[in-house]
Design a protein around this motif. Structure first.
Motif, short mmCIF file in Angstrom:
data_model
loop_
_atom_site.label_atom_id
_atom_site.label_comp_id
_atom_site.label_asym_id
_atom_site.label_seq_id
_atom_site.Cartn_x
_atom_site.Cartn_y
_atom_site.Cartn_z
N UNK A 88 12.47 -2.20 4.60
CA UNK A 88 13.93 -2.88 4.49
C UNK A 88 14.02 -2.95 3.08
N UNK A 89 13.28 -3.21 2.05
CA UNK A 89 13.23 -3.26 1.00
C UNK A 89 13.98 -1.68 0.21
N UNK A 90 13.48 -0.62 0.68
CA UNK A 90 14.05 0.54 0.12
C UNK A 90 15.22 0.72 0.74
N UNK A 91 15.76 0.26 2.07
CA UNK A 91 16.99 0.50 2.58
C UNK A 91 18.02 -0.29 1.77
N UNK A 92 17.51 -1.56 1.55
CA UNK A 92 18.60 -2.42 0.83
C UNK A 92 18.65 -1.70 -0.47
N UNK A 93 17.76 -1.19 -1.43
CA UNK A 93 17.95 -0.62 -2.37
C UNK A 93 18.81 0.51 -2.39
N UNK A 148 18.24 2.89 12.53
CA UNK A 148 19.26 2.34 12.68
C UNK A 148 20.10 1.69 11.84
N UNK A 149 19.39 0.91 10.69
CA UNK A 149 20.05 0.29 9.75
C UNK A 149 20.09 0.91 8.39
N UNK A 150 19.75 2.24 8.37
CA UNK A 150 19.88 3.13 7.09
C UNK A 150 21.21 3.19 6.64
N UNK A 151 21.60 3.68 5.46
CA UNK A 151 22.74 3.78 4.98
C UNK A 151 23.56 4.29 5.91
N UNK A 177 24.66 1.62 8.49
CA UNK A 177 25.62 0.81 7.75
C UNK A 177 26.89 1.15 7.41
N UNK A 178 27.18 2.54 6.97
CA UNK A 178 28.61 3.09 6.67
C UNK A 178 29.20 3.20 8.06
N UNK A 179 28.73 4.07 9.10
CA UNK A 179 29.19 4.05 10.43
C UNK A 179 29.82 2.62 10.92
N UNK A 180 29.00 1.63 10.79
CA UNK A 180 29.53 0.20 11.42
C UNK A 180 30.73 -0.03 10.50
#
Length: 166
Positions: A116-121, A149-152, A155-158
């Motif tokens: 989660x930390x890396x995805x947020x970064x 599912x919550x990778x960049x 996020x952008x598709x959503x």
């Protein structure tokens, strides 16, 4: 063909070793040839990988007769164009993009994607150091293997980006 000036926002997903990077590198070279003077960026998970890709793009351009100056981190192209090659953590601060920004595999592997930390970064790097440098009319292409599912990509598709999933 409409990437320069079209303002597209596209997420392209495919499994590892599907050829998405090779095809994209030829497309980037095509855009450089057909839209001289434009400024582009190629961003990936590490600086080592970005420079490896830069070598390939340089060979493609040279075989097409384009004189490439500068370094593997930043090509100086004819008519004032440029192409920056960097990592997601390196960003493109200070480098405007009025052609196309390609984000190719912003995470290295599943382990990074599960963090989660890396995805947020990675999302923060996109929002602050890439998105803010992309000029009106320039396109952003994110191509990646979907590891989470919550990778960049997710996020952008959503947020309404066009999505092509092979």
């Amino acid at each position: 063909e409409t990437a320069v000036g079209g303002g597209h926002r596209l997420v392209f997903a495919a499994p590892p070793q599907h050829g998405k990077t090779e095809l994209t590198l030829h497309g980037l070279a095509w855009l450089i040839l057909h839209f001289p003077g434009r400024r582009h960026a190629y961003v990936t998970y590490s600086l080592w990988r970005a420079r490896s890709v830069a070598r390939k793009v340089k060979r493609i351009l040279q075989s097409a007769g384009v004189v490439v100056g500068g370094t593997l981190s930043q090509f100086d192209l004819p008519n004032g164009g440029q192409c920056v090659f960097t990592s997601i953590d390196g960003g493109i601060t200070g480098e405007p993009v009025d052609g196309i920004a390609v984000i190719d595999d912003p995470v290295k592997n599943r382990r990074e994607a599960d963090s989660a930390v890396r995805r947020e970064t990675i999302e923060e790097a996109y929002r602050t150091a890439i998105e803010t440098r992309v000029h009106e009319g320039a396109s952003v292409l994110l191509l990646a293997t979907r590891w989470h599912p919550q990778d960049l990509s997710g996020v952008l598709v959503s947020e309404g980006w066009e999505y092509i999933n092979l």
